[in-house]
Motif scaffolding. Sequence first.
Motif, PDB file in Angstrom:
ATOM      1  N   ILE A 286      46.724  45.591  48.624  1.00 16.04           N
ATOM      2  CA  ILE A 286      47.452  46.754  49.122  1.00 16.04           C
ATOM      3  C   ILE A 286      46.787  47.315  50.380  1.00 16.04           C
ATOM      4  O   ILE A 286      47.441  47.588  51.378  1.00 16.04           O
ATOM      5  CB  ILE A 286      47.514  47.862  48.034  1.00 16.04           C
ATOM      6  N   CYS A 287      45.490  47.481  50.319  1.00  9.10           N
ATOM      7  CA  CYS A 287      44.818  48.252  51.372  1.00  9.10           C
ATOM      8  C   CYS A 287      44.036  47.431  52.375  1.00  9.10           C
ATOM      9  O   CYS A 287      43.612  47.949  53.404  1.00  9.10           O
ATOM     10  CB  CYS A 287      43.860  49.263  50.732  1.00  9.10           C
ATOM     11  N   GLU A 288      43.772  46.174  52.100  1.00  5.11           N
ATOM     12  CA  GLU A 288      42.829  45.459  52.961  1.00  5.11           C
ATOM     13  C   GLU A 288      43.323  44.119  53.491  1.00  5.11           C
ATOM     14  O   GLU A 288      43.007  43.743  54.615  1.00  5.11           O
ATOM     15  CB  GLU A 288      41.521  45.211  52.185  1.00  5.11           C
TER      16      GLU A 288
ATOM     17  N   LEU B  18      44.885  43.423  56.926  1.00  8.59           N
ATOM     18  CA  LEU B  18      44.120  43.744  58.134  1.00  8.59           C
ATOM     19  C   LEU B  18      43.384  42.534  58.684  1.00  8.59           C
ATOM     20  O   LEU B  18      42.782  42.594  59.745  1.00  8.59           O
ATOM     21  CB  LEU B  18      43.120  44.862  57.829  1.00  8.59           C
TER      22      LEU B  18
ATOM     23  N   MET C 297      40.891  40.779  57.081  1.00 10.49           N
ATOM     24  CA  MET C 297      39.505  40.589  56.651  1.00 10.49           C
ATOM     25  C   MET C 297      39.351  39.210  56.018  1.00 10.49           C
ATOM     26  O   MET C 297      40.241  38.735  55.315  1.00 10.49           O
ATOM     27  CB  MET C 297      39.126  41.646  55.611  1.00 10.49           C
TER      28      MET C 297
ATOM     29  N   MET D 108      30.441  42.200  59.879  1.00  9.81           N
ATOM     30  CA  MET D 108      30.212  43.641  59.714  1.00  9.81           C
ATOM     31  C   MET D 108      28.883  43.896  59.021  1.00  9.81           C
ATOM     32  O   MET D 108      28.145  44.809  59.379  1.00  9.81           O
ATOM     33  CB  MET D 108      31.328  44.255  58.883  1.00  9.81           C
TER      34      MET D 108
ATOM     35  N   PHE E  61      34.790  47.324  46.678  1.00 11.46           N
ATOM     36  CA  PHE E  61      35.157  47.836  47.997  1.00 11.46           C
ATOM     37  C   PHE E  61      33.914  47.973  48.873  1.00 11.46           C
ATOM     38  O   PHE E  61      32.884  48.490  48.428  1.00 11.46           O
ATOM     39  CB  PHE E  61      35.862  49.188  47.883  1.00 11.46           C
ATOM     40  N   PHE E  62      34.018  47.511  50.107  1.00 11.72           N
ATOM     41  CA  PHE E  62      32.874  47.552  51.021  1.00 11.72           C
ATOM     42  C   PHE E  62      32.375  48.972  51.242  1.00 11.72           C
ATOM     43  O   PHE E  62      31.188  49.221  51.371  1.00 11.72           O
ATOM     44  CB  PHE E  62      33.264  46.959  52.380  1.00 11.72           C
ATOM     45  N   GLY E  63      33.345  49.903  51.323  1.00  9.63           N
ATOM     46  CA  GLY E  63      32.961  51.279  51.603  1.00  9.63           C
ATOM     47  C   GLY E  63      32.133  51.900  50.485  1.00  9.63           C
ATOM     48  O   GLY E  63      31.434  52.876  50.696  1.00  9.63           O
ATOM     49  N   ASP E  64      32.207  51.315  49.287  1.00 14.25           N
ATOM     50  CA  ASP E  64      31.437  51.852  48.158  1.00 14.25           C
ATOM     51  C   ASP E  64      30.001  51.342  48.164  1.00 14.25           C
ATOM     52  O   ASP E  64      29.168  51.817  47.407  1.00 14.25           O
ATOM     53  CB  ASP E  64      32.075  51.441  46.822  1.00 14.25           C
TER      54      ASP E  64
ATOM     55  N   PHE F 244      49.242  56.537  47.668  1.00 13.13           N
ATOM     56  CA  PHE F 244      48.487  56.405  48.911  1.00 13.13           C
ATOM     57  C   PHE F 244      49.386  55.866  50.024  1.00 13.13           C
ATOM     58  O   PHE F 244      49.488  56.448  51.107  1.00 13.13           O
ATOM     59  CB  PHE F 244      47.292  55.477  48.684  1.00 13.13           C
TER      60      PHE F 244
ATOM     61  N   TYR G  46      36.814  59.008  47.272  1.00 11.26           N
ATOM     62  CA  TYR G  46      37.010  57.578  47.472  1.00 11.26           C
ATOM     63  C   TYR G  46      38.204  57.284  48.375  1.00 11.26           C
ATOM     64  O   TYR G  46      39.280  57.843  48.216  1.00 11.26           O
ATOM     65  CB  TYR G  46      37.249  56.878  46.136  1.00 11.26           C
TER      66      TYR G  46
ATOM     67  N   PRO H 282      39.693  53.419  50.043  1.00 10.45           N
ATOM     68  CA  PRO H 282      40.995  53.680  49.455  1.00 10.45           C
ATOM     69  C   PRO H 282      40.868  54.359  48.080  1.00 10.45           C
ATOM     70  O   PRO H 282      39.895  54.136  47.382  1.00 10.45           O
ATOM     71  CB  PRO H 282      41.605  52.282  49.297  1.00 10.45           C
TER      72      PRO H 282
ATOM     73  N   ARG I 212      41.444  55.189  44.167  1.00  9.34           N
ATOM     74  CA  ARG I 212      41.531  54.298  43.005  1.00  9.34           C
ATOM     75  C   ARG I 212      41.549  55.112  41.724  1.00  9.34           C
ATOM     76  O   ARG I 212      41.418  56.336  41.772  1.00  9.34           O
ATOM     77  CB  ARG I 212      40.406  53.279  43.044  1.00  9.34           C
TER      78      ARG I 212
ATOM     79  N   ASP J 173      34.040  59.975  51.389  1.00  8.75           N
ATOM     80  CA  ASP J 173      32.647  59.533  51.323  1.00  8.75           C
ATOM     81  C   ASP J 173      32.508  58.032  51.472  1.00  8.75           C
ATOM     82  O   ASP J 173      31.441  57.542  51.808  1.00  8.75           O
ATOM     83  CB  ASP J 173      32.021  59.979  50.000  1.00  8.75           C
ATOM     84  N   THR J 174      33.575  57.285  51.157  1.00  4.65           N
ATOM     85  CA  THR J 174      33.488  55.834  51.302  1.00  4.65           C
ATOM     86  C   THR J 174      34.364  55.406  52.472  1.00  4.65           C
ATOM     87  O   THR J 174      35.534  55.778  52.541  1.00  4.65           O
ATOM     88  CB  THR J 174      33.959  55.125  50.020  1.00  4.65           C
ATOM     89  N   PRO J 175      33.789  54.631  53.403  1.00  5.44           N
ATOM     90  CA  PRO J 175      34.590  54.159  54.526  1.00  5.44           C
ATOM     91  C   PRO J 175      35.637  53.149  54.085  1.00  5.44           C
ATOM     92  O   PRO J 175      35.465  52.497  53.053  1.00  5.44           O
ATOM     93  CB  PRO J 175      33.566  53.491  55.449  1.00  5.44           C
TER      94      PRO J 175
ATOM     95  N   MET K 280      38.681  50.083  55.671  1.00  3.50           N
ATOM     96  CA  MET K 280      38.828  49.168  56.794  1.00  3.50           C
ATOM     97  C   MET K 280      40.074  49.461  57.592  1.00  3.50           C
ATOM     98  O   MET K 280      41.111  49.821  57.026  1.00  3.50           O
ATOM     99  CB  MET K 280      39.011  47.748  56.266  1.00  3.50           C
TER     100      MET K 280
ATOM    101  N   ILE L 256      49.677  48.957  54.456  1.00  2.00           N
ATOM    102  CA  ILE L 256      48.562  49.684  55.052  1.00  2.00           C
ATOM    103  C   ILE L 256      48.739  49.769  56.573  1.00  2.00           C
ATOM    104  O   ILE L 256      48.169  50.639  57.228  1.00  2.00           O
ATOM    105  CB  ILE L 256      47.222  49.003  54.681  1.00  2.00           C
TER     106      ILE L 256
END
Lengths: 381, 475
Positions: free
Chosen positions: A127-129, A132, A134, A142, A240-243, B34, B56, B58, B60, B113-115, B117, B146
Amino acid sequence: MDRAAIIGVGMTKIEKSKVRETFADMAWEAVNKALADAGMSIDDIDNVVTTSSDFWDGRTISCMAVGDASGAADKNTSCVEGDGTYGAFYGYTRALSGSYKTTLVTGHSKGSQCISSLITNASFDPICERGLGMDMITACAMQANAYMNRTGLRPEDMAMVSVKNHGNALKNPMAQLPMNITVSDVIKSEMIADPLHKLDCSPVSDGCCAVIIAHESVATKFKQKPVWIRGLSLCTDSFFFGDRDLARSNALVEAAKNAYKMAGIKDPKKEIDIVELYDAFTYQELLWLEEMGLADYGKAAKLLEAGEFNINGPLPVNPSGGLLSGHPVIAAGLYRIAEVVMQLRGDAGEHQVKKAKTGIAHGVNGLCGQSHCVWILDKER
Amino acid sequence: MTTKQKKGFEDSYVVEGKMALPYTYFAGSVGSKFITTVRDEKKIMGVRCPTCNLVYLPPRQVCDKDFTDIRDNWVDVGNSGTVTNFTVVRYDDKHMPRKAPFVLALIKMEGADTPFMHILEECKFEDVKIGMNVEAVFAKETTNTILDIDHFKPVAERASIQERNAGRKKWVADNENAVHGKQKGGKPDMSKPVIIAAALTGAATMRNQNPSVPYTPAEFATEAYKCWKAGAAMVHVHAREDNGMPTHDHERIRATYNAIKDKCPELIVNLSSAVGMGKTAEQRISQIIAVKPDMASLNTNTMNFSIVDRKTGKIFIEYVFENTFTMLQEFGKAMEENGVKPEIECYDMGGLDNTLLIAKQGFFSEPMNFNFVWGVAGGQAFRSDAFIAMMNAIPANANFTTCGVGTDQFPCIMQSCILGGHMRVGLEDNIKMPNGALAKGSYEQVEVAVNIADSLGRAVATTDEARAIMGLRKK
């Protein structure tokens, strides 16, 4: 706790494209080599764990596809999806369960038959990645950036890993990419995704590896000298990478800590003699070494430059040439185990390191080292 | 399927195939909201974990850190953020959304807080840096993916306060020719730079009201630094324990003070001599003498200082804030003797008159610095005319600043700025922004104060200028 050992290993040469070989052909070669190495026949094997991934195999339920060539007929067979070290981990737990005495573990893949970037792209969140673009390379680019930004690592530092490992491969007949290159060759090679040059990346490869794990009760019954599994642990970080903190690897810190604890290792810098780790990209060798506690954080490049990780240095790292010299996905971690086993037995031939009693074999699952598996192997029980 | 044979491998057939397996992906209730919010409202939403407070993106269902169900805690994370990581993709492939080369980045949205992409465009590759500010550009036509956020682009950077101030002439006191506003026929002196202060915590604002309230010395330092970067010349501090309770412990107060000074050495730190409810006079003043901050609050009358429901008038907490004439005298003397400039807190005209009476003893150094405080339950609410009366009552060469509780905050500082006075904001006084959203930190309110100064054409004081204006000791 019961003990287990690795009593036989076999591997095919890693090649860019094994045009004339199917998965089964490769498995046949690796399994027979492992049986011969152990001094066993297929009848001495009481269960089989194969390692595969459907998309890399280009078929669904791929776990059942190399059974014939692995001698799995009429045996208890199971499969692990992921790196070979995870298949071997399962094999080890089977040995400890008391129900199995001898487990054959295989891992195979033919990168030549697929487009890896499409497969790794599809591992991202749909859904979110995924949309793009990746994939493994952009993701690791990265991570390299994050690590460089945090530690001040320079492209030249990463390039030294490539120079060392391709150089080591010159002495390993199983390696795909033996090369005599310089730092400047790496820096001048094509930029794939900043900051990763082509020679910072491992190649696309075909290969298969097999190892035989035995419960202690039978470990010395066959011809081969057992190499003992002293410590073993795996740990997984957030998806998730951001986590995650991409410039670090908490999962590897945890996995290594637990493996050391199990092995009774207090000072890994002193007690580890040889490392075969998952250098899918140059920077990873440095980052993984640091997170395993074999170098201080941000300091591995200095040690590398000083020759500490050379084949004749105090802590040889990837004397086989590592993944940079051949990266059969799935099988790659099993190759690390097999290489360490041969080093500890003194059977590594031209790339044999001088003194090796205790070694680390390391495997990775997921992108940018989401999950790590750390093996502490020892030639003494 | 087609077959082909490689040259030299005529014995080996290769079959060209494809693993194309149709699949329907359910986005989940969280993922659905979302994507549809991005599509319909052009808004990027994350979820906050009520246990660990992480937001968070994205979004969840479950917090990765503490296994809490977080699916309903939606928060707007804003449309801009910071690049935490990036790469320039130099190869083309079927799965790429753009032709190479292009930039993929991890972007930490302001309120997350979490980036997460996304694609970064509208800038040169060599200008992409970790830490750069970017904002979302939404797609003109939806694809229900997205990519309804088409890409991110760099935010046009406003010069920082420090950069702006470096480019202008420094303000210097001209005591000879200085004329007080009152003597100019009520015309305020707008030539003086405006001092912005940020009251980071107070004694009563807790993290359950606004998660950005700092408790530890390190958190105070981080918050103070953000405020300084945003334009504050001074921070006002009530030190806290790790659990958030206000403290009179000298070591904790000193650690907090030092942490701020280590992070931004030039920033003026103003400590509270009120500390918190129920503290003795000795507890309140001894810490000031021990730490000797640049400045400290000096309270001017014994008053109700309660928590009362603003809508219903119901009393929640009853408290009498004791500030006798003797305390006013002794605290004031102790501060002056220790080189700590008092900030004289007036909650109404009575407090101001108390001060003028005691000031006859002559121990207050010039200029005196008054803070008009509005909206305390027990003090007076903000009224424009009351403000002017207070301003007219202070000595000719005295300075005044102001702060207001809750919704009094922004009107009162605006009036002060118009009248040539100074401004105090911060989570101690108000946890919200003018639009009612929770402030992301005191620094966000400092940004509002800077905008007010900009609108009125007043320069924002540097820390050096603020020291000169208020007559503080050199740093």
